[in-house]
Design a protein around this motif. Sequence first.
Motif: not given
Length: 666
Positions: A71, A328-330, A505, A508-510, A512
């Motif tokens: 990704n 991480y995703a943000s 968003f 990715f694992n982040s 939440q």
Amino acid sequence: MLPLFAGIVNSCLPGKRNKVSGWIATAAILASCVLSVIIFAKTWNVRETHVQQLWFTIGDTKLYAGILLNNLSALMLLLVSVIALPVHIYSTAYMKNDENYDRYFIYLSFFCFSMLALVVVDSMVLLYVFWELVGFSSYLLIGFWFTREKAVQANKKAFLMNRIGDVGLLTAIIILFAQYHTFDIAQLFGEGGLAGQPTITNGLWVAHGGGLPAIWQYIACGGIFLGVAAKSAQFPLHTWLPDAMEGPTSISALIHAATMVAAGVFLLGRVYPMFTTAELDILAVIGCFTAFMAATIALTQNDLKRILAYSTISQLGFMVMAMGIGAYASSLFHLVTHAFFKCLLFLVAGIVIHQMEHIKKDNDLDIDPQNILYMGGLRKKMPFTFIAAVIAGLALIGLPLTSGYLSKDGILIQAVDWSDSKSLLFRLVPIGAIITTWLTAFYVARMIVKVFFGEFRLEQFHPHIKYHCSDGGWQYRATLILLALACLFPFFSLNPLLYEQGWIFGGFNSIQLARVNPYHTIIPAGVNILSVLLIYWAWAVYTGRKILVFPQTGLLFRLSYHEWFIDKVYNKVLVRAVLAFSKALSWFDHNIIDGFINLLPLITIALSKITAWIDHYIIDGISRVLAFIVQITGNFVRRFQGGKIQYYLFSMLAIVLALFILKILI
């Protein structure tokens, strides 16, 4: 490979202004963009592709070369090509009168090739190779107008600052190989990878089959951060980026949007599992400080591109901070959204500066075409450019209905939540991030008002000038439309208020947070209400209404205007120290080393002269004395061999008498 191929083809074309070169490069990046979309569609949230083959062997170590598509790499591949395409189209118009038109597109193609390769390689060795090529390409492009002294100094500064980061990254790669015996990124940092969640026990960095002292883990992470800080312009290695504005504005758009500065955040995303919680906390603090510092500097700058450069540093600080707090995703979400609105702002700046340069040349003026103090009122002359600037500016501030709202909203909310379990020092991180957001609203509003509102101030300084401003041709308009649409929320999420529903968003694992968390309501509402008020304040101040105007004096103003004096400190402390040390080495080399080397021939000449004197006066003297003795003896003896008998008899008598006398005496 397509941009590389285009660069090779363009280097073989005749003429410096061959317009074909621009369209060859554009066609290549268009094809790359199409292929990137196809790859993204097949990779995003579907599967990870890892293909490699043996590259070479050293002893028992086998090095593999290949491609890793997940990704992260698919997203970056798409982002780089999608941003590079409008920059190429824009450049065909922006650089059309430049005498080195073809060289520009050769460099640009090589730059895109380096960045595209960087995001897909699967080996730390290859990553380092293309990391260096990205730096080298930026060096060429920043100093593209190498006849300008400022451009030469700027690309030299960028090159040297990035060498510091490159040494750090290389050190980290060597340490990781020493610990895990592989350069494979998937093995090191993939799911369940060797370097994930490092274990430190009793001062030992534990790994499969052994371990190293824990200090090496800290050095490796420090080296990675140096690489990130240099490429992504984080404190204290950020000072090269504002000076990099000496290159063409279209290149500034690409460097600041999706290539060079994005490489640092991408690297952080690639090696993210190797950081411990304490190291991530340090990242969060440095990122927050960088964001705040750069935003305060942007408040008082008058160079249009320099304002945007410090804005880029500030937004990159947000991304690094987000990585540090676990968002991480943000962080990657903001990397993508920032690429579009920052690229748009730079292209807008390029159009404005281009028009100002025409006015300067047509009227033979001695002005800086990038100085916003000479601008104003351009919205009437350039309405299309003005609308694009407003959309990009609102996205940069992060107001609702823009892409910037979605990505920045997530970072701020997660930062506040992260700080709840931290000490007082770390609680300053979200406070600093929120204040930075408000500062961003003010300096963006100041910039847009100074450029597009009020009266054209250059006309006030020079009442008799003649000028004509326009939005430019279709190459300008098409790129502005494309990027402006990407600055709005539908491009990233159907819901304009919920960052969690953004497709990036979700990839990715982040962290939440549940929507029951009050931060989801309080923070966006408070931040954006005050941002709107600050925008109005800036509009009022810079359109002459003089509401709460700060005097442009005092310590805080000087601190901001002189960029926190960081460059001056570097010049006085580091640069002077290096120059003094270099001068000392030069003196030692000139007087000691060269002196010794120069003394050797003098000694040799002196010895040669002594040897020549001995040879001439001693050796030759002895030979001449012996010859003289022989000559004298011969002449003397020759007299007794004259052939006259009376002389023979006289000689015999003399000899007999001599012998008789000697006999008597003895």
